[in-house]
Write an enzyme that holds these catalytic residues in place. Sequence first.
Site, PDB file in Angstrom:
ATOM      1  N   ALA A   1       0.801  -1.226   0.000  1.00  0.00           N
ATOM      2  CA  ALA A   1       0.000   0.000   0.000  1.00  0.00           C
ATOM      3  C   ALA A   1       0.838   1.281   0.000  1.00  0.00           C
ATOM      4  O   ALA A   1       0.408   2.300  -0.534  1.00  0.00           O
ATOM      5  CB  ALA A   1      -0.930  -0.007   1.217  1.00  0.00           C
TER       6      ALA A   1
ATOM      7  N   ARG B   1      -3.600  -0.355   6.904  1.00  0.00           N
ATOM      8  CA  ARG B   1      -3.072  -0.760   8.202  1.00  0.00           C
ATOM      9  C   ARG B   1      -2.154   0.264   8.855  1.00  0.00           C
ATOM     10  O   ARG B   1      -1.828   0.126  10.006  1.00  0.00           O
ATOM     11  CB  ARG B   1      -2.307  -2.082   8.077  1.00  0.00           C
ATOM     12  CG  ARG B   1      -3.192  -3.251   7.778  1.00  0.00           C
ATOM     13  CD  ARG B   1      -2.448  -4.554   7.871  1.00  0.00           C
ATOM     14  NE  ARG B   1      -3.293  -5.653   7.451  1.00  0.00           N
ATOM     15  CZ  ARG B   1      -3.576  -5.947   6.188  1.00  0.00           C
ATOM     16  NH1 ARG B   1      -3.040  -5.226   5.220  1.00  0.00           N
ATOM     17  NH2 ARG B   1      -4.366  -6.936   5.887  1.00  0.00           N
TER      18      ARG B   1
ATOM     19  N   ASP C   1      -5.291  -1.756  -6.805  1.00  0.00           N
ATOM     20  CA  ASP C   1      -5.701  -0.528  -7.507  1.00  0.00           C
ATOM     21  C   ASP C   1      -5.313  -0.479  -8.986  1.00  0.00           C
ATOM     22  O   ASP C   1      -5.715   0.432  -9.704  1.00  0.00           O
ATOM     23  CB  ASP C   1      -5.147   0.710  -6.770  1.00  0.00           C
ATOM     24  CG  ASP C   1      -3.631   0.659  -6.555  1.00  0.00           C
ATOM     25  OD1 ASP C   1      -2.906   0.146  -7.435  1.00  0.00           O
ATOM     26  OD2 ASP C   1      -3.171   1.155  -5.502  1.00  0.00           O
TER      27      ASP C   1
ATOM     28  N   HIS D   1      -3.602 -10.084  -4.247  1.00  0.00           N
ATOM     29  CA  HIS D   1      -4.877  -9.817  -3.572  1.00  0.00           C
ATOM     30  C   HIS D   1      -5.983  -9.447  -4.562  1.00  0.00           C
ATOM     31  O   HIS D   1      -7.010  -8.897  -4.163  1.00  0.00           O
ATOM     32  CB  HIS D   1      -4.714  -8.724  -2.508  1.00  0.00           C
ATOM     33  CG  HIS D   1      -3.863  -9.169  -1.354  1.00  0.00           C
ATOM     34  ND1 HIS D   1      -3.201  -8.299  -0.517  1.00  0.00           N
ATOM     35  CD2 HIS D   1      -3.546 -10.408  -0.904  1.00  0.00           C
ATOM     36  CE1 HIS D   1      -2.519  -8.992   0.390  1.00  0.00           C
ATOM     37  NE2 HIS D   1      -2.710 -10.271   0.175  1.00  0.00           N
TER      38      HIS D   1
ATOM     39  N   CYS E   1     -18.656 -12.836  -9.683  1.00  0.00           N
ATOM     40  CA  CYS E   1     -19.834 -13.466  -9.100  1.00  0.00           C
ATOM     41  C   CYS E   1     -19.381 -14.598  -8.190  1.00  0.00           C
ATOM     42  O   CYS E   1     -18.630 -15.478  -8.603  1.00  0.00           O
ATOM     43  CB  CYS E   1     -20.765 -14.009 -10.181  1.00  0.00           C
ATOM     44  SG  CYS E   1     -22.101 -15.005  -9.477  1.00  0.00           S
TER      45      CYS E   1
ATOM     46  N   ASN F   1      10.598   1.410   2.638  1.00  0.00           N
ATOM     47  CA  ASN F   1       9.314   1.535   3.329  1.00  0.00           C
ATOM     48  C   ASN F   1       9.382   2.695   4.306  1.00  0.00           C
ATOM     49  O   ASN F   1      10.467   3.065   4.761  1.00  0.00           O
ATOM     50  CB  ASN F   1       8.996   0.213   4.073  1.00  0.00           C
ATOM     51  CG  ASN F   1       7.532   0.094   4.479  1.00  0.00           C
ATOM     52  OD1 ASN F   1       6.639   0.471   3.710  1.00  0.00           O
ATOM     53  ND2 ASN F   1       7.271  -0.407   5.665  1.00  0.00           N
TER      54      ASN F   1
HETATM   55 ZN   LIG Z   1     -23.152 -15.621 -11.447  1.00  0.00          ZN
END
Ligand SMILES: [Zn+2]
Length: 255
Positions: free
Chosen positions: A24, A36, A106, A123, A131, A222
């Site tokens: 992120a 987070r 994203d 992710h 669906c 980071n």
């Molecule tokens: Zn479906």
Amino acid sequence: MKALIKEAGGWIDAAKRVVVLTGAGISTDSGIPDFRGPQGVWTRNPKAEKLSDIRYYMTDPEVRRLAWQSRLDHTAWSAKPNAGHEALVNLERRNKLHALITQNIDELHQLAGNSPERVIEVHGTMRKAICMGCGLLGPMQETLDRVRAGEEDPPCRTCGGILKSATISFGQALVPEVIERAMRVAGQADVFLAIGSSLQVYPVAGAVPAAQSAGARIIILNAQETPFDDIADAVLQGSISELLPQICGTVAPAN
Ligand SMILES: [Zn+2]
């Protein structure tokens, strides 16, 4: 710090297969909040976490109604890639980017210009709807149009099943083939660059030691400390959109 940036840049200059893992932190400069971090959405509003929990989502229509509203309002729809994303496009243009593993949903890497086939989305993506009944995938904006038109919890038009963003929610299993691919490419890296990830979410965080035991140099970029800082060859703490262009270098001008 300057010497460390130069050294890390030198490793990348010499590398043939850089594998990148992003979290992120690379998207916060594009205006997408970290879930987070100290200012994270979940830290400030723990109830928001319910919307991302598959158990509540599948059983509670009210949770789904709220989830669709929050998808409509998501900051990602107006977000643009920043200098950090662009630096990784540069890395690909230099023919050094072997793979780009991302925990982000994203698609800003693809929007910036990285080849979709190099991006491994562990992710999933918020730009598609899936669906939960029949597995049909479609563009998220088409479903959001239905929400805008008044359907509070639009069902699948094929089977009537529950629709959801094509992301991995809490309580939902990761896709084994995607994780296997991430681990495989990590083991092929000569430099492994972890960017904007707290490196606390497994199994993805395991890509760091996997790359290292296969012989890769580890660079961690980071804003906060990570559990792998001690084993990294270089740890750069600071602004990703400022630091990353410095270590990814520039494209040699065409003659
Ligand atoms: Zn479906």
